[in-house]
Structures are given as structure tokens and as C-alpha cells.
Scaffold this motif. Structure first.
Motif, mmCIF file in Angstrom:
data_model
loop_
_atom_site.group_PDB
_atom_site.id
_atom_site.type_symbol
_atom_site.label_atom_id
_atom_site.label_comp_id
_atom_site.label_asym_id
_atom_site.label_seq_id
_atom_site.Cartn_x
_atom_site.Cartn_y
_atom_site.Cartn_z
ATOM 1 N N SER A 187 0.790 -1.321 0.250
ATOM 2 C CA SER A 187 0.116 -0.085 0.023
ATOM 3 C C SER A 187 0.948 1.288 -0.102
ATOM 4 N N ASP A 188 2.134 1.312 -0.082
ATOM 5 C CA ASP A 188 3.142 2.297 -0.008
ATOM 6 C C ASP A 188 3.619 2.562 -1.552
ATOM 7 N N GLU A 189 4.634 3.663 -1.555
ATOM 8 C CA GLU A 189 4.886 3.774 -3.140
ATOM 9 C C GLU A 189 5.927 2.667 -3.537
ATOM 10 N N CYS A 190 6.338 1.790 -2.847
ATOM 11 C CA CYS A 190 7.020 0.843 -3.236
ATOM 12 C C CYS A 190 6.611 -0.535 -2.835
ATOM 13 N N PRO A 191 5.679 -1.392 -3.877
ATOM 14 C CA PRO A 191 5.012 -2.562 -3.188
ATOM 15 C C PRO A 191 6.033 -3.665 -3.369
ATOM 16 N N CYS A 242 -0.913 3.931 -11.008
ATOM 17 C CA CYS A 242 -2.296 3.506 -11.079
ATOM 18 C C CYS A 242 -2.300 2.544 -12.073
ATOM 19 N N GLY A 243 -2.851 1.401 -11.971
ATOM 20 C CA GLY A 243 -3.045 0.326 -12.857
ATOM 21 C C GLY A 243 -2.074 -0.870 -12.258
ATOM 22 N N ASP A 244 -1.296 -0.777 -11.223
ATOM 23 C CA ASP A 244 -0.528 -1.987 -10.836
ATOM 24 C C ASP A 244 -1.138 -3.026 -10.176
ATOM 25 N N GLY A 245 -2.622 -2.725 -9.793
ATOM 26 C CA GLY A 245 -3.060 -3.572 -8.840
ATOM 27 C C GLY A 245 -3.062 -3.577 -7.174
ATOM 28 N N PHE A 246 -2.238 -2.554 -6.819
ATOM 29 C CA PHE A 246 -1.890 -2.468 -5.491
ATOM 30 C C PHE A 246 -2.518 -0.852 -5.110
ATOM 31 N N LEU A 247 -3.358 -0.985 -3.897
ATOM 32 C CA LEU A 247 -4.372 0.264 -3.691
ATOM 33 C C LEU A 247 -3.172 1.227 -2.865
ATOM 34 N N GLN A 248 -2.758 2.337 -3.299
ATOM 35 C CA GLN A 248 -1.524 3.037 -2.708
ATOM 36 C C GLN A 248 -2.426 3.960 -1.918
ATOM 37 N N GLY A 308 -3.842 6.778 0.593
ATOM 38 C CA GLY A 308 -3.309 8.265 0.440
ATOM 39 C C GLY A 308 -3.352 8.884 -0.753
ATOM 40 N N VAL A 309 -3.300 7.933 -1.690
ATOM 41 C CA VAL A 309 -3.101 8.653 -3.062
ATOM 42 C C VAL A 309 -4.121 7.984 -4.071
ATOM 43 N N GLU A 310 -4.653 6.771 -3.911
ATOM 44 C CA GLU A 310 -5.475 6.057 -4.929
ATOM 45 C C GLU A 310 -6.668 5.669 -4.048
ATOM 46 N N GLU A 311 -7.972 5.805 -4.758
ATOM 47 C CA GLU A 311 -9.055 5.272 -4.128
ATOM 48 C C GLU A 311 -9.550 3.985 -4.401
ATOM 49 N N CYS A 312 -8.929 3.579 -5.807
ATOM 50 C CA CYS A 312 -8.992 2.315 -6.196
ATOM 51 C C CYS A 312 -8.153 1.863 -7.218
ATOM 52 N N ASP A 313 -7.765 0.733 -7.494
ATOM 53 C CA ASP A 313 -6.635 0.292 -8.275
ATOM 54 C C ASP A 313 -7.137 -1.309 -8.705
ATOM 55 N N ASP A 314 -7.546 -1.422 -9.977
ATOM 56 C CA ASP A 314 -8.131 -2.622 -10.406
ATOM 57 C C ASP A 314 -7.185 -3.505 -11.224
ATOM 58 N N GLY A 315 -6.118 -2.949 -11.281
ATOM 59 C CA GLY A 315 -4.925 -3.666 -12.070
ATOM 60 C C GLY A 315 -4.951 -3.338 -13.486
ATOM 61 N N ASN A 316 -5.607 -2.508 -14.130
ATOM 62 C CA ASN A 316 -5.531 -2.276 -15.424
ATOM 63 C C ASN A 316 -5.596 -0.783 -15.739
ATOM 64 N N TYR A 376 -6.200 7.712 -13.047
ATOM 65 C CA TYR A 376 -6.369 8.647 -11.536
ATOM 66 C C TYR A 376 -6.595 7.615 -10.600
ATOM 67 N N CYS A 377 -7.129 6.531 -10.914
ATOM 68 C CA CYS A 377 -7.448 5.482 -10.015
ATOM 69 C C CYS A 377 -8.451 5.867 -8.908
ATOM 70 N N VAL A 378 -9.740 6.296 -9.523
ATOM 71 C CA VAL A 378 -10.763 6.968 -8.476
ATOM 72 C C VAL A 378 -11.992 6.113 -8.975
ATOM 73 N N PRO A 379 -12.893 5.851 -8.245
ATOM 74 C CA PRO A 379 -14.153 5.154 -8.765
ATOM 75 C C PRO A 379 -14.785 5.692 -9.747
ATOM 76 N N ALA A 380 -15.571 4.972 -10.585
ATOM 77 C CA ALA A 380 -16.257 5.712 -11.912
ATOM 78 C C ALA A 380 -17.739 6.083 -11.245
ATOM 79 N N THR A 381 -17.948 7.425 -11.587
ATOM 80 C CA THR A 381 -19.324 7.949 -11.174
ATOM 81 C C THR A 381 -19.809 8.735 -12.466
#
Length: 424
Positions: free
Chosen positions: A180-184, A192-198, A200-208, A219-224
């Protein structure tokens, strides 16, 4: 200096060399504490010995070992100075690396074998990390150096992601296994897109890196609805705003008559039902007069504002949509008015939403029909819809916010929204 020999054959050293090391001297007759190292006697005749017999004698020691004379089967004899830690051992053999005797000052260890994988190397040096030999059961690797950034660290463990050392192929290594930090745990910089939720930086990360699913890249934010990205399978449109008066309202479905959202360019009204003889027809045309202030000003109806300050259209407090009207900013013993006059062709109702935030019981919003007070509200409340019957003919509708002579509370204001005049 270390004397070495094989385990199958004794190495015969020259007498002067051994004496120089051991500090001995030759006798007047040429005798020494060491066996002769010459392969031939003085007459040049060969002196072949039975090696197996010599080795057996050396292993067991001869009866004469320790008398100071090198007898048959002995490699050396220092007499009382024979010792397993000295040049000549207690069994009259020359002390060499690999014989199992620790030669003090020359050997660090001697375990009697030629293995480089145990605690004592074949060179009779104590095994240490960095000697280039992997000590079984102790070391996982040993590359013969103390470099931390290669595949084997200076403590003889394989370089791994999370060990805190930046190895070749790693972009980062912060010494932990926290994804969950800047070096997984991949030791590649988080993105954003690596599949790891960072955190304080990302709200989501689905690995794509797709921007049309439930977690928007980059941006790794939930779609709305309203984010400007078309969520596949969920949204039919998304124009990047939350404006209910355009082609794509906040439902993210294309605007249509009857959806409850007034499309500014094509609809006069939209009450979200399929009734034709109410205020808003099935064609989304008004059966009367309507203003939801979504133009952002007081231009739809023939509005007039008067009093100590003018009413205005604002966006901070709304009942629906993006705008509503707000009373003018006044002080004690002042009032501010908003009104319009229209000719109502047939009887019906006037409906509107109001909200007041004032000193309860002293500062009021008043509503008048043709200068007759028909409603008043004070205190701090939420939006509420009001409705009054009207006859056909010319009518003037007035909203007045009035303050008493002292004190102010809350927002000290009144708001109105969604004015309808027409069929019930």
C-alpha cells in the motif's frame, strides 16, 4: 606458511626448508629431526618405500616416535617438542593442512578434509561470508564479495525485494513487504493500474489502465456519473458534468421528455410523469408559467426586485438543479422583495419551494398573492414545497424577506426555487 599434502600421498619437503621453518639445525653427521627429502641417497641409489606401510605407520605413530631421531616410517621427530600444534605432530608426521591437526600460527582450522562447504575450508581457513564458498546449513549463497546490490548480499542471503537493498532489476526497495506504499512487493514504483491500492493516493486500483470500467485510469478513482468517462455496461452517456438541463443529465442516460429533468434547449418543463393535463404536458411544454432559475438569472419570468437589497440567483443552496433565487443581503429593520405579474388564462395553482435560515420568530419570509399575505416562514429549516389555489386573471406574486430591529441568526436569508403557475 601452510604445508599441504594430498590424502593419498605424503609430500616430502627438503630438510633445509623444514628446519628453517621449525628452527632446527643439522647435526655434525648431517642428521635432522626430519626425514630426508631426497628421492635418491648419496650414492644415487633409489630408495623406494612402501607408501601404504608408511601411511599406516604415520597414522598410528611408531614406537620410536619422540626419541628425536627420524626412524623408518617417520616424517619428522622433534623429541619432546613433538606436538599436534607444532611442525611435527605427536605421531611424527609433518603438520600440514588437511591432516586434522591445527598448526598454530599457520592454520586457522583443520578438520581433516578437503571440503569447502563446511566450517573449515580446504585451505584451513575458517569459512566466512564472502569467501566464495557456500557453507552448508549456514549460508544461502556466497559470491565472494560484499556488494549489496547484486544477487547475493554481504550477509550471504539472496537479494530479495523487501530487503532494503536496491538490486539490479528493482526500481525501488524500501525494506518492507507493504503493497500500500509507493514501493510495493514487486519492487517497481507504484502506479495507477498496478493492482495495489496506494494509501492516501489512490481510491481504487483494479490492475489495469482502462478508463471505461469501475476504476478509472490514470487517476485510480471510482467511476461515477459526471466524471466524463463512459462506464461500459452501466452508463449510456457521460458528459463530465452534473447538469440536469443538458443532453446527459445526472442519471447518465440521454435526456428525454418525462425523465424529470428540464432540458434547457428543448423543454419548457419536465415533471417526470405521463400526465398530460397537469402543469407540464406530455410534450414537456408548460400549461402555465414556470421558472427553475437554471438560466442562472432572473430572465425567464417578468421578475422585479426591490427593497433594501436585490434578490439574486445563486448555486450554493438549491432545491434541484444548479440554481435557486436568494434574498438580498439586508440588516435590521430592512426588507427585500422579489415579484412577478402574469395573466393566468384559467384557474389553477401556484407552487414553489422555499427554504428559510433566520432568527426564529423574528425574521420572516412572507408570500403575497395580490398584496395579500398567504404564507410566512421563520427559523432554520429544510426545503419545503408550498401550493396555493388561484383564479383566472391577472395576478402578482411577491416574496419578501424581512428582519426585525435586532439580532441575526444562521444564514440570515430566504431561498425559493421551481416556481410553477398553471394547471393543478
Amino acid at each position: 606458511m601452510t604445508f599441504e599434502r594430498s590424502f593419498t600421498q605424503s609430500i616430502i619437503f627438503s630438510t633445509p626448508l623444514l628446519c628453517a621453518i621449525a628452527g632446527c639445525t643439522t647435526g655434525g653427521d648431517g642428521s635432522t629431526p626430519f626425514a630426508s627429502g631426497s628421492a635418491e641417497d648419496e650414492s644415487g641409489a633409489d630408495e623406494n618405500e612402501d607408501e601404504n606401510e608408511d601411511e599406516q605407520t604415520a597414522d598410528e605413530g611408531s614406537d620410536s616416535c619422540g626419541n628425536g631421531v627420524v626412524d623408518a616410517g617417520e616424517q619428522c621427530d622433534f623429541g619432546d617438542e613433538n606436538d599436534d600444534s607444532s611442525p611435527c605432530t605427536s605421531i611424527c608426521t609433518i603438520n600440514v593442512c588437511g591432516d586434522g591437526f591445527l598448526y598454530e600460527g599457520f592454520e586457522e582450522c583443520d578438520d581433516g578434509n578437503e571440503s569447502n562447504t563446511d566450517a573449515c575450508l580446504a585451505t584451513c581457513k575458517v569459512a566466512v561470508c564472502g569467501d566464495g564458498f557456500v557453507q552448508e546449513g549456514v549460508e544461502e549463497c556466497d559470491d565472494g564479495n560484499d556488494i549489496e546490490t547484486d544477487s547475493c548480499t554481504s550477509v550471504c542471503t539472496p537479494g530479495n525485494c523487501g530487503d532494503g537493498e536496491l538490486q539490479e532489476g528493482e526500481q525501488c526497495d524500501d525494506g518492507n513487504l507493504d503493497d500500500s506504499d509507493e514501493c510495493p512487493t514487486t519492487c517497481q514504483l507504484a502506479f495507477c493500474g498496478d493492482g495495489f491500492l496506494q494509501e492516501g493516493v489512490e481510491e481504487c486500483d483494479d490492475g489495469n489502465t482502462a478508463s471505461n470500467d469501475e476504476c478509472i485510469s490514470p487517476y485510480c478513482v471510482p467511476a461515477t456519473c459526471g466524471d466524463g468517462q463512459l462506464w461500459e455496461g452501466v452508463e449510456t452517456c457521460d458528459d463530465g458534468n452534473l447538469d440536469d438541463s443538458d443532453d446527459c443529465p445526472t442519471s447518465c442516460e440521454p435526456a428525454t421528455c418525462g425523465d424529470g429533468f428540464v432540458q434547457a434547449e428543448s423543454e419548457e418543463c419536465d415533471d417526470g410523469n405521463d400526465v398530460d393535463d397537469d402543469f407540464c404536458s406530455l410534450a414537456c411544454t408548460a400549461n402555465g408559467f414556470f421558472d427553475d432559475f437554471e438560466t442562472g438569472d432572473l430572465s425567464v419570468l417578468p421578475w422585479e426586485t426591490s427593497g433594501s437589497a436585490d434578490w439574486s440567483v445563486q448555486s450554493s443552496q438549491v432545491q434541484a438543479g444548479s440554481f435557486a433565487a436568494r434574498s438580498g443581503s439586508i440588516t435590521h429593520s430592512q426588507s427585500t422583495n422579489l415579484e412577478f405579474s402574469v395573466d393566468v388564462p384559467s384557474g389553477g395553482v401556484i407552487r414553489f419551494w422555499e427554504r428559510v435560515s433566520s432568527e426564529s420568530g423574528y425574521d420572516y419570509l412572507y408570500f403575497y398573492i395580490d398584496d395579500v399575505q398567504t404564507g410566512s416562514w421563520s427559523g432554520s429549516g429544510s426545503w419545503a414545497q408550498q401550493q396555493y389555489d388561484i383564479d383566472a386573471g391577472e395576478h402578482t406574486f411577491t416574496w419578501t424577506y424581512s428582519k426585525d430591529s435586532s439580532l441575526s441568526s444562521y444564514e440570515d436569508a430566504a431561498y425559493i426555487d421551481d416556481i410553477e403557475v398553471g394547471l393543478e
